[in-house]
Scaffold this motif. Sequence first.
Motif, PDB file in Angstrom:
ATOM      1  N   ARG A   5       0.822  -1.204   0.000  1.00 30.46           N
ATOM      2  CA  ARG A   5       0.000   0.000   0.000  1.00 30.46           C
ATOM      3  C   ARG A   5       0.856   1.255   0.000  1.00 30.46           C
ATOM      4  NH1 ARG A   5      -5.210  -1.340   3.810  1.00 30.46           N
ATOM      5  NH2 ARG A   5      -6.048  -2.897   2.390  1.00 30.46           N
ATOM      6  N   ALA A   8       2.098   1.791  -3.509  1.00 26.59           N
ATOM      7  CA  ALA A   8       1.007   2.255  -4.365  1.00 26.59           C
ATOM      8  C   ALA A   8       0.699   3.727  -4.112  1.00 26.59           C
ATOM      9  CB  ALA A   8      -0.239   1.414  -4.134  1.00 26.59           C
ATOM     10  N   VAL A   9       0.665   4.128  -2.863  1.00 27.60           N
ATOM     11  CA  VAL A   9       0.380   5.527  -2.539  1.00 27.60           C
ATOM     12  C   VAL A   9       1.508   6.432  -3.020  1.00 27.60           C
ATOM     13  CG1 VAL A   9       0.121   7.144  -0.615  1.00 27.60           C
ATOM     14  CG2 VAL A   9      -1.160   5.003  -0.629  1.00 27.60           C
ATOM     15  N   CYS A  72      -1.323   0.361  -9.509  1.00 25.91           N
ATOM     16  CA  CYS A  72      -1.391   0.949  -8.171  1.00 25.91           C
ATOM     17  C   CYS A  72      -2.597   0.399  -7.406  1.00 25.91           C
ATOM     18  CB  CYS A  72      -1.473   2.470  -8.257  1.00 25.91           C
ATOM     19  SG  CYS A  72       0.083   3.250  -8.672  1.00 25.91           S
ATOM     20  N   PHE A  76      -2.435  -1.753  -4.037  1.00 25.70           N
ATOM     21  CA  PHE A  76      -3.105  -1.248  -2.837  1.00 25.70           C
ATOM     22  C   PHE A  76      -4.017  -2.300  -2.224  1.00 25.70           C
ATOM     23  CE2 PHE A  76      -6.152   1.253  -0.431  1.00 25.70           C
ATOM     24  CZ  PHE A  76      -5.304   2.080   0.283  1.00 25.70           C
TER      25      PHE A  76
END
Length: 81
Positions: A5, A8-9, A72, A76
């Motif tokens: 995550r 991805a962020v 992404c 996530f």
Amino acid sequence: MNENRLVAVLALAIFVPGVLFALRDFRKGRARLMLFSRARSKVEATLAENPRKFWGYTAFNLVVSLTVGVFCALLFFKPVE
């Protein structure tokens, strides 16, 4: 927040401004490739001068945007092992 995550962020945080710049250029009737640095890349196409190249660059930018967005989202929502 696990590593997936976080990656991805961070990828979205880096990529979203590029998408916004590309959208702004599209509305102005010009297109530059998102793959290269926008500051160094002077290769651009305008809708008035070269519509075929403009739509090609726009399609390429759309494919890059969708690909990064999908990966992404997959990162996530990847389950923790």
